[in-house]
Scaffold this motif. Structure first.
Motif, PDB file in Angstrom:
ATOM      1  N   HIS A   2       0.204  16.436   4.757  1.00  0.00           N
ATOM      2  CA  HIS A   2       0.033  15.496   5.726  1.00  0.00           C
ATOM      3  C   HIS A   2      -0.618  16.247   7.177  1.00  0.00           C
ATOM      4  O   HIS A   2      -0.240  17.254   7.220  1.00  0.00           O
ATOM      5  CB  HIS A   2       1.462  14.879   6.330  1.00  0.00           C
ATOM      6  N   ASP A  22       8.833   5.930  17.333  1.00  0.00           N
ATOM      7  CA  ASP A  22       7.872   5.073  17.694  1.00  0.00           C
ATOM      8  C   ASP A  22       7.357   4.333  16.391  1.00  0.00           C
ATOM      9  O   ASP A  22       6.855   4.906  15.536  1.00  0.00           O
ATOM     10  CB  ASP A  22       6.767   5.669  18.553  1.00  0.00           C
ATOM     11  N   GLY A  23       7.340   3.064  16.251  1.00  0.00           N
ATOM     12  CA  GLY A  23       6.853   2.319  15.192  1.00  0.00           C
ATOM     13  C   GLY A  23       7.400   2.416  13.863  1.00  0.00           C
ATOM     14  O   GLY A  23       6.887   2.151  12.775  1.00  0.00           O
ATOM     15  N   GLU A  47       8.257   9.239   4.712  1.00  0.00           N
ATOM     16  CA  GLU A  47       8.190   9.201   5.987  1.00  0.00           C
ATOM     17  C   GLU A  47       9.240   9.781   6.836  1.00  0.00           C
ATOM     18  O   GLU A  47       8.763  10.395   7.860  1.00  0.00           O
ATOM     19  CB  GLU A  47       8.598   7.543   6.279  1.00  0.00           C
ATOM     20  N   GLY A  97      -1.537   7.771   4.221  1.00  0.00           N
ATOM     21  CA  GLY A  97      -2.542   8.373   5.005  1.00  0.00           C
ATOM     22  C   GLY A  97      -2.376  10.233   4.714  1.00  0.00           C
ATOM     23  O   GLY A  97      -3.271  10.695   5.076  1.00  0.00           O
ATOM     24  N   GLU A 149       7.296   0.052  10.944  1.00  0.00           N
ATOM     25  CA  GLU A 149       6.219  -0.806  10.945  1.00  0.00           C
ATOM     26  C   GLU A 149       4.880   0.150  10.710  1.00  0.00           C
ATOM     27  O   GLU A 149       3.901  -0.529  10.312  1.00  0.00           O
ATOM     28  CB  GLU A 149       6.164  -1.264  12.662  1.00  0.00           C
ATOM     29  N   GLU A 150       4.991   1.224  11.142  1.00  0.00           N
ATOM     30  CA  GLU A 150       3.834   1.930  10.881  1.00  0.00           C
ATOM     31  C   GLU A 150       4.084   3.196   9.907  1.00  0.00           C
ATOM     32  O   GLU A 150       5.129   3.867  10.155  1.00  0.00           O
ATOM     33  CB  GLU A 150       3.125   2.534  12.115  1.00  0.00           C
ATOM     34  N   TRP A 151       3.492   3.233   8.765  1.00  0.00           N
ATOM     35  CA  TRP A 151       3.815   4.013   7.654  1.00  0.00           C
ATOM     36  C   TRP A 151       3.019   5.158   7.646  1.00  0.00           C
ATOM     37  O   TRP A 151       1.664   5.159   7.652  1.00  0.00           O
ATOM     38  CB  TRP A 151       3.894   3.411   6.415  1.00  0.00           C
ATOM     39  N   SER A 152       3.184   6.438   7.556  1.00  0.00           N
ATOM     40  CA  SER A 152       2.400   7.575   7.292  1.00  0.00           C
ATOM     41  C   SER A 152       2.030   7.856   5.916  1.00  0.00           C
ATOM     42  O   SER A 152       1.029   8.422   5.693  1.00  0.00           O
ATOM     43  CB  SER A 152       3.053   8.704   7.924  1.00  0.00           C
ATOM     44  N   ASP A 192       0.883  -1.275  -0.006  1.00  0.00           N
ATOM     45  CA  ASP A 192       0.026   0.034  -0.108  1.00  0.00           C
ATOM     46  C   ASP A 192       1.044   1.499   0.025  1.00  0.00           C
ATOM     47  O   ASP A 192       0.364   2.306  -0.594  1.00  0.00           O
ATOM     48  CB  ASP A 192      -1.109  -0.066   1.310  1.00  0.00           C
ATOM     49  N   VAL A 193       2.033   1.260   0.378  1.00  0.00           N
ATOM     50  CA  VAL A 193       2.909   2.411   0.627  1.00  0.00           C
ATOM     51  C   VAL A 193       3.584   2.463  -0.765  1.00  0.00           C
ATOM     52  O   VAL A 193       3.315   3.699  -1.444  1.00  0.00           O
ATOM     53  CB  VAL A 193       4.345   1.929   1.686  1.00  0.00           C
ATOM     54  N   ARG A 229       7.672  12.117   9.809  1.00  0.00           N
ATOM     55  CA  ARG A 229       7.924  12.000  11.201  1.00  0.00           C
ATOM     56  C   ARG A 229       8.661  13.072  11.777  1.00  0.00           C
ATOM     57  O   ARG A 229       8.573  13.661  13.162  1.00  0.00           O
ATOM     58  CB  ARG A 229       8.749  10.737  11.284  1.00  0.00           C
TER      59      ARG A 229
END
Length: 471
Positions: free
Chosen positions: A97, A258-259, A135, A268, A262-265, A25-26, A139
């Protein structure tokens, strides 16, 4: 063992994602953003500032390394990144973002494409580098977002986080493609990143340069690291580092780490459906909703646009200026104009590029509508901002009826995503009259399948000289 610094953590993340790949999805989201940015680069050729920026690039000379959209022949990679970054951000139509209020793709994508073309990188490598660069930019932006304040500390200081953290993300993307050290690239770029946002309030076109300068800084930093320059590993959190310099030490390091991995912005990040400041979009939607309810301009007695208090200064102050923009560019930052444009209807996905012209900004019908509009802070919007840019618009008719339209989520974000067909419509609208149908289709197909391409040549070669830039 010594705890790795924030820059070292980002470097480890970047190198792992570049080597191992990014989630599907990224990757899909990155390809959509490449298409979006290139369409904006073509569309921005209508602006005199674009001609000035491209003229400046042509004057620099240098080795032919990469493609600047609308420039015949290649220019240096750094100049290509600058040119395309200026073009990508100039129409205020690039992605955002939230809640960091960053426009990350307009710097990271141009920097990565320039470095990829110069280095001969594959499409998969380019997509991965862009994903990581986006990313990192997000961040770092979120590290400056204060949840208690409900706003970006960068923004509160009058700083354009888009170009500041965008330069850092651009450096990471470029350094991956050049095969240079990410931590050193961040260390160098922190001394180049900048951006002051006063032009949003009182005028000037300098903001259009910001993403170009950020992209150029990232490419320059990666190239200088390749020649032996180094940066401090504590460049971000150090006593005299990035966060101290920009945020006076008021930052949130957990937003960086954090993340991570594992967690991609990236998926979104909000696409823009309308070519205007993002704070105005829900007001456009409200105007369109009143139009669908059958409200005609001559039935409007007064309008109150309720928005988050932090956005009033951008789209509602000084109200006399916002009610009477002299140029299409000023209209892009006007709440009253957004309402008028939505109510009257336009092109593209509801309002398009042609709806923000100098002539329409001065159009008597629109001026008459804008004169009836106030922009105020609204408690319901304050509670939602900056995770969305909501609007509560109250319209009083000439017959005395009070009507309300609440638009609490932004079109183009995760709650109301744009479909592939809508993104294609936006791209076609952006390149219409500037890129012939065959070239436009070739770019669209190449962008949306970039991760399977051998390189970026097929993507960029049709864009060298759009129609209106032929000498």
């Amino acid at each position: 063992m010594t705890e790795p610094t924030l820059a070292q953590q980002l470097g480890e993340f970047a190198e792992k994602a570049y080597a191992d790949g990014v989630p599907d999805d990224v990757a899909v989201s990155v390809q959509q953003r490449v298409l979006d940015v290139l369409g904006l680069c073509v569309a921005a050729h209508r602006l005199p500032t674009s001609a000035a920026a491209l003229g400046h690039v042509r004057d620099q000379g240098g080795h032919p390394q990469a493609t600047a959209v609308g420039v015949r022949g290649r220019v240096t990679a750094a100049q290509a990144a600058f040119a395309n970054g200026v073009l990508a951000h100039s129409l205020d139509y690039d992605d955002t973002h939230l809640p960091s209020v960053l426009h990350p793709s307009a710097s990271v994508v141009p920097a990565a494409l320039a470095a990829a073309e110069h280095a001969g990188a594959s499409g998969a490598q380019t997509v991965r580098a862009i994903a990581v660069g986006l990313e990192v930019a997000v961040r770092l932006g979120m590290a400056g977002y204060d949840d208690d304040l409900g706003n970006s500390v960068f923004f509160e200081h009058g700083q354009h986080a888009t170009s500041i953290t965008g330069a850092m993300g651009s450096a990471v993307a470029a350094s991956l493609l050049y095969g240079t050290d990410v931590v050193d690239a961040l260390g160098l770029t922190a001394s180049m990143a900048s951006g002051v946002i006063e032009a949003n309030r009182t005028g000037g076109t300098v903001k259009r340069l910001h993403c170009g300068l950020a992209a150029q800084a990232g490419v320059n930093a990666a190239q200088l690291v390749r020649r032996g320059f180094t940066g401090p590993p504590t460049v971000l959190e150090g006593r005299f580092g990035f966060f101290q310099a920009w945020l006076h030490g008021q930052f949130f390091p957990e937003a960086v780490s954090d993340g991570l991995g594992e967690e991609w912005s990236v998926p979104g990040i909000f696409f823009k459906p309308y070519p205007a400041n993002h704070f105005t979009h829900t007001t456009v939607d409200a105007g369109r909703a009143f139009r669908e309810r059958g409200i005609a301009p001559d039935q409007v007695a007064s309008v109150v646009i309720g928005v988050a208090g932090s956005t009033v200064r951008t789209i509602g102050e000084p109200i006399e200026v916002k009610r009477a923009p002299e140029t299409g560019y000023q209209a892009q930052f006007s709440g009253p104009y957004a309402f008028a444009a939505g109510l009257l209807g336009g092109g593209g996905l509801g309002t398009g590029l042609d709806d923000y012209s100098d002539a329409l900004a001065q159009d008597p019908q629109r001026r008459a509508l804008m004169a009836k509009v106030d922009v105020v802070a609204d408690d319901e919007c304050n509670a939602i901002y900056p995770f969305q840019f909501p609007a509560v618009v109250t319209l009083t008719t000439t017959s005395g009826e009070t009507l309300v339209e609440k638009v609490l989520t932004n079109r183009g974000g995760p709650a109301r995503p744009l479909s592939d067909d809508e993104l294609a419509t936006k791209f076609r609208d952006n390149v219409a009259g500037r890129l012939d149908a065959g070239a436009a289709d070739a770019v669209r197909r190449a962008a949306l399948d970039l991760r399977h391409a051998d390189g970026v040549t097929d993507l960029l070669s049709p864009l060298a000289v759009p129609k209106e830039t032929h000498a």
